[in-house]
Each structure stands twice: as C-alpha cells, then as structure tokens.
Design a protein around this motif. Structure first.
Motif, PDB file in Angstrom:
ATOM      1  N   VAL A   1       0.729  -1.142   0.162  1.00 21.00           N
ATOM      2  CA  VAL A   1       0.031   0.044  -0.119  1.00 21.00           C
ATOM      3  C   VAL A   1       0.775   1.188   0.205  1.00 21.00           C
ATOM      4  O   VAL A   1       0.725   2.118  -0.893  1.00 21.00           O
ATOM      5  CB  VAL A   1      -0.909   0.224   1.167  1.00 21.00           C
ATOM      6  N   TYR A   2       2.031   1.261   0.902  1.00 20.13           N
ATOM      7  CA  TYR A   2       3.111   2.404   0.923  1.00 20.13           C
ATOM      8  C   TYR A   2       3.509   2.692  -0.643  1.00 20.13           C
ATOM      9  O   TYR A   2       3.438   3.917  -1.013  1.00 20.13           O
ATOM     10  CB  TYR A   2       3.922   1.973   1.821  1.00 20.13           C
ATOM     11  N   PHE A   3       3.903   1.546  -1.326  1.00 18.40           N
ATOM     12  CA  PHE A   3       4.608   1.806  -2.467  1.00 18.40           C
ATOM     13  C   PHE A   3       3.559   2.126  -3.515  1.00 18.40           C
ATOM     14  O   PHE A   3       3.997   3.053  -4.307  1.00 18.40           O
ATOM     15  CB  PHE A   3       5.421   0.607  -2.851  1.00 18.40           C
ATOM     16  N   ALA A   4       2.229   1.670  -3.448  1.00 21.08           N
ATOM     17  CA  ALA A   4       1.267   2.170  -4.136  1.00 21.08           C
ATOM     18  C   ALA A   4       0.865   3.683  -4.189  1.00 21.08           C
ATOM     19  O   ALA A   4       0.557   4.272  -5.200  1.00 21.08           O
ATOM     20  CB  ALA A   4      -0.030   1.304  -3.996  1.00 21.08           C
TER      21      ALA A   4
ATOM     22  N   THR B   1       7.139  14.935   0.009  1.00 18.17           N
ATOM     23  CA  THR B   1       5.601  14.834   0.310  1.00 18.17           C
ATOM     24  C   THR B   1       5.016  13.674   0.015  1.00 18.17           C
ATOM     25  O   THR B   1       4.077  13.424   0.552  1.00 18.17           O
ATOM     26  CB  THR B   1       4.689  16.173  -0.184  1.00 18.17           C
ATOM     27  N   ARG B   2       5.572  12.990  -1.067  1.00 18.97           N
ATOM     28  CA  ARG B   2       5.013  11.645  -1.483  1.00 18.97           C
ATOM     29  C   ARG B   2       5.292  10.577  -0.385  1.00 18.97           C
ATOM     30  O   ARG B   2       4.378   9.760  -0.073  1.00 18.97           O
ATOM     31  CB  ARG B   2       5.535  11.225  -2.773  1.00 18.97           C
ATOM     32  N   SER B   3       6.426  10.498   0.170  1.00 21.39           N
ATOM     33  CA  SER B   3       6.582   9.626   1.268  1.00 21.39           C
ATOM     34  C   SER B   3       5.771   9.940   2.409  1.00 21.39           C
ATOM     35  O   SER B   3       5.134   9.107   3.174  1.00 21.39           O
ATOM     36  CB  SER B   3       8.224   9.720   1.452  1.00 21.39           C
ATOM     37  N   GLU B   4       5.619  11.254   2.769  1.00 21.31           N
ATOM     38  CA  GLU B   4       4.846  11.500   3.989  1.00 21.31           C
ATOM     39  C   GLU B   4       3.381  11.241   3.671  1.00 21.31           C
ATOM     40  O   GLU B   4       2.817  10.438   4.700  1.00 21.31           O
ATOM     41  CB  GLU B   4       4.835  13.145   4.152  1.00 21.31           C
ATOM     42  N   ALA B   5       2.831  11.295   2.453  1.00 26.80           N
ATOM     43  CA  ALA B   5       1.293  10.989   2.086  1.00 26.80           C
ATOM     44  C   ALA B   5       1.196   9.517   1.879  1.00 26.80           C
ATOM     45  O   ALA B   5       0.102   9.120   2.469  1.00 26.80           O
ATOM     46  CB  ALA B   5       1.093  11.689   0.662  1.00 26.80           C
ATOM     47  N   SER B   6       2.342   8.885   1.681  1.00 26.73           N
ATOM     48  CA  SER B   6       2.255   7.402   1.602  1.00 26.73           C
ATOM     49  C   SER B   6       2.228   6.838   3.004  1.00 26.73           C
ATOM     50  O   SER B   6       1.432   5.984   3.272  1.00 26.73           O
ATOM     51  CB  SER B   6       3.309   6.864   0.808  1.00 26.73           C
TER      52      SER B   6
ATOM     53  N   TYR C   1       3.166   5.811  -3.163  1.00 24.29           N
ATOM     54  CA  TYR C   1       4.294   6.445  -3.378  1.00 24.29           C
ATOM     55  C   TYR C   1       4.491   6.603  -4.977  1.00 24.29           C
ATOM     56  O   TYR C   1       4.859   7.477  -5.478  1.00 24.29           O
ATOM     57  CB  TYR C   1       5.463   5.716  -2.895  1.00 24.29           C
ATOM     58  N   PHE C   2       4.216   5.381  -5.744  1.00 23.55           N
ATOM     59  CA  PHE C   2       4.400   5.501  -7.027  1.00 23.55           C
ATOM     60  C   PHE C   2       3.114   5.623  -8.140  1.00 23.55           C
ATOM     61  O   PHE C   2       3.626   5.796  -9.219  1.00 23.55           O
ATOM     62  CB  PHE C   2       5.071   4.000  -7.462  1.00 23.55           C
ATOM     63  N   ILE C   3       2.093   5.676  -7.350  1.00 22.04           N
ATOM     64  CA  ILE C   3       0.913   5.589  -8.337  1.00 22.04           C
ATOM     65  C   ILE C   3      -0.159   6.783  -7.848  1.00 22.04           C
ATOM     66  O   ILE C   3      -0.353   7.797  -8.550  1.00 22.04           O
ATOM     67  CB  ILE C   3       0.085   4.267  -8.168  1.00 22.04           C
ATOM     68  N   VAL C   4      -0.373   6.848  -6.639  1.00 20.49           N
ATOM     69  CA  VAL C   4      -1.436   7.719  -6.117  1.00 20.49           C
ATOM     70  C   VAL C   4      -0.700   9.310  -6.140  1.00 20.49           C
ATOM     71  O   VAL C   4      -1.428  10.056  -6.536  1.00 20.49           O
ATOM     72  CB  VAL C   4      -1.899   7.255  -4.797  1.00 20.49           C
TER      73      VAL C   4
ATOM     74  N   SER D   1       6.197  15.765  -4.814  1.00 19.54           N
ATOM     75  CA  SER D   1       7.546  16.037  -4.574  1.00 19.54           C
ATOM     76  C   SER D   1       7.714  14.610  -3.641  1.00 19.54           C
ATOM     77  O   SER D   1       7.198  14.019  -3.105  1.00 19.54           O
ATOM     78  CB  SER D   1       8.258  17.102  -3.814  1.00 19.54           C
ATOM     79  N   PRO D   2       9.373  14.458  -3.477  1.00 17.65           N
ATOM     80  CA  PRO D   2       9.539  13.095  -3.221  1.00 17.65           C
ATOM     81  C   PRO D   2       9.297  13.069  -1.756  1.00 17.65           C
ATOM     82  O   PRO D   2       8.782  11.997  -1.153  1.00 17.65           O
ATOM     83  CB  PRO D   2      10.962  12.977  -3.418  1.00 17.65           C
TER      84      PRO D   2
END
Length: 252
Positions: A20-23, A36-41, A25-28, A33-34
């Motif tokens: 789910v985390y990688f989904a 905020t992507r990690s925080e949102a994931s 990070y890489f899709i949703v 930005s990298p």
C-alpha cells in the motif's frame, strides 16, 4: 496463549502495508515531490491501520475478553489484531528510517516502544491483550481525522496555491480532530491506564505476567500518553493563536 493464530499473519500484514505504501508513492501521489510523496504514503498506510484498528480491537474485546480483563489469556482474534498493528508499526518504521524530517526520531522511538508492548504481549507472556487493545482502540479512534489533517497539510506543501480544497478541508477537520483527540488521549486513555496500573500493582497478574513486563508496559504507555497530551496542547495553543492573533496583545 492459543497458539495457532498463524505465524504468517505478521509477515502477511507487513507485506500488505508495504505494498500500500509503494502504491501510494509510485501511483497515487506520483506527481508530488519525493518528500511529500513519502509523507502522504505514510498517511495512506496509517489510514488503513487506524480505521481498522478503531474497529477490530473492540470486536476482539467484546467477543473474547472474559472476567480477567487485564491478564486474561490472549485469544486468536486478539493475536490477529496485535499482529496487524505490529505489521503497521514495522512498515512505518521503514518509512521513518528513510526519512530525514524533523521529529521523525521521536515518532521512531514511539513505534519501537509500542512494538515492545505488542510483541511481549503477543510472544513472551501471551496474556493481557484486552487492556492493550482497549488503549489501541482509543488511540486510533481519531485516526481518520488525524490522517486527513496530516494528508491535507502534505497536499498543501506539494500543490501550493493549487490546493485550496486541501486547506479548506484541513481547517474543517482541525477542531473535531483536536477535540476528539483530547478526549481520547487526555481523558479516556488515562482512565484505562489508571485501572490497568491499579490491577497490576495489586499483584493480581503476577502469576501470569512477570512484574518487569507489566511495569515496562505502564512506563511506555504513560510516557506515550504524556507526549500525546503535550503535543495536542501545543496544537490547541497554535489553533487559538491562529484564529485570535490579537487576543494576547495589549491595547494602548
């Protein structure tokens, strides 16, 4: 302890959270930005854990907890919930290990402490899950609001002026989130902790839970609640300062 509750539950749930985390990070959130992507994931897996953990522990408690609430033998459904939550904290620890954001060390310490409680309850003593799951349910009761609040903040950073909806949503959830969090962590949680501590101090669990184990549980739980109360206090101060910025200024 009723053992069979599947040795594979923990690695299975961990795999789900990682996927789910990688989904996320890489899709949703791929256009963010990298950072905020990690925080949102991380918020995404917290949504999955929090909404489930607000429902599953009460079901396990109601269906399985007998007369000895704080020292009863763990049942398969309780073990499953412990595995599910442990898997989340392991997965989020990986996220924190890869992150360099301010305050992540405190969150990592929190996760390690919680894992100590869950894993000793699950694997070492096999007793006392009801009280721990009651605290888990209270802790996650505000998860939906909290993660919406955190996710909208990440969206505002990622999208800037293109995220007015995120900022409006954040302002809408702020007060209910702060209020429910204050009640759960500042009132109901301490009541359960007091009852748990009183039970253990009485010696009623000494024959099934070693004293050093329940003492360490209480230390971790009290420390976690204290930090939570301090955190929400600071958010309330900021909340009122933002809305009433002149309230503390003297007029000439």
């Amino acid at each position: 302890m009723e053992a069979s509750s599947s040795f594979w539950d923990l690695p299975f749930f961990f795999s789900v959270f990682v996927l789910v985390y990688f989904a996320g990070y890489f899709i949703v959130f791929r256009n963010w930005s990298p950072e905020t992507r990690s925080e949102a994931s991380s918020c995404l897996i917290s949504f999955l854990h929090g909404t489930s953990a607000a429902v599953l522990p009460p079901r396990a408690i109601v269906s399985d907890c007998g007369g000895v609430f704080f020292s009863g033998c763990n049942t398969p459904s309780q073990i499953t919930v412990l595995d599910f939550s442990s898997a989340y904290f392991f997965a989020d620890l990986l996220h924190l290990a890869a992150s360099s954001a301010a305050g992540d060390a405190l969150f990592a310490a929190h996760h390690v402490a919680v894992l100590f409680v869950f894993l000793t309850c699950r694997f070492l003593v096999g007793q006392g899950a009801c009280g721990i799951l009651a605290l888990l349910a209270l802790a996650e009761a505000t998860s939906a609001c909290q993660n919406t609040w955190a996710l909208t903040a990440a969206a505002a950073v990622a999208r800037g002026t293109d995220a007015p909806l995120a900022m409006r949503l954040r302002r809408r959830v702020e007060f209910p989130f702060y209020a429910t969090y204050s009640v759960c962590r500042g009132v109901l949680g301490p009541v359960v902790v007091y009852k748990m501590t009183s039970f253990y101090v009485s010696g009623a669990a000494d024959d099934v839970i070693p004293r050093w184990v329940w003492v360490s549980w209480i230390v971790v739980i009290v420390a976690a609640h204290s930090v939570s109360i301090l955190w929400i206090r600071n958010l309330w101060i900021q909340f009122f300062n933002d809305r009433y910025p002149t309230s503390g200024k003297k007029t000439n």
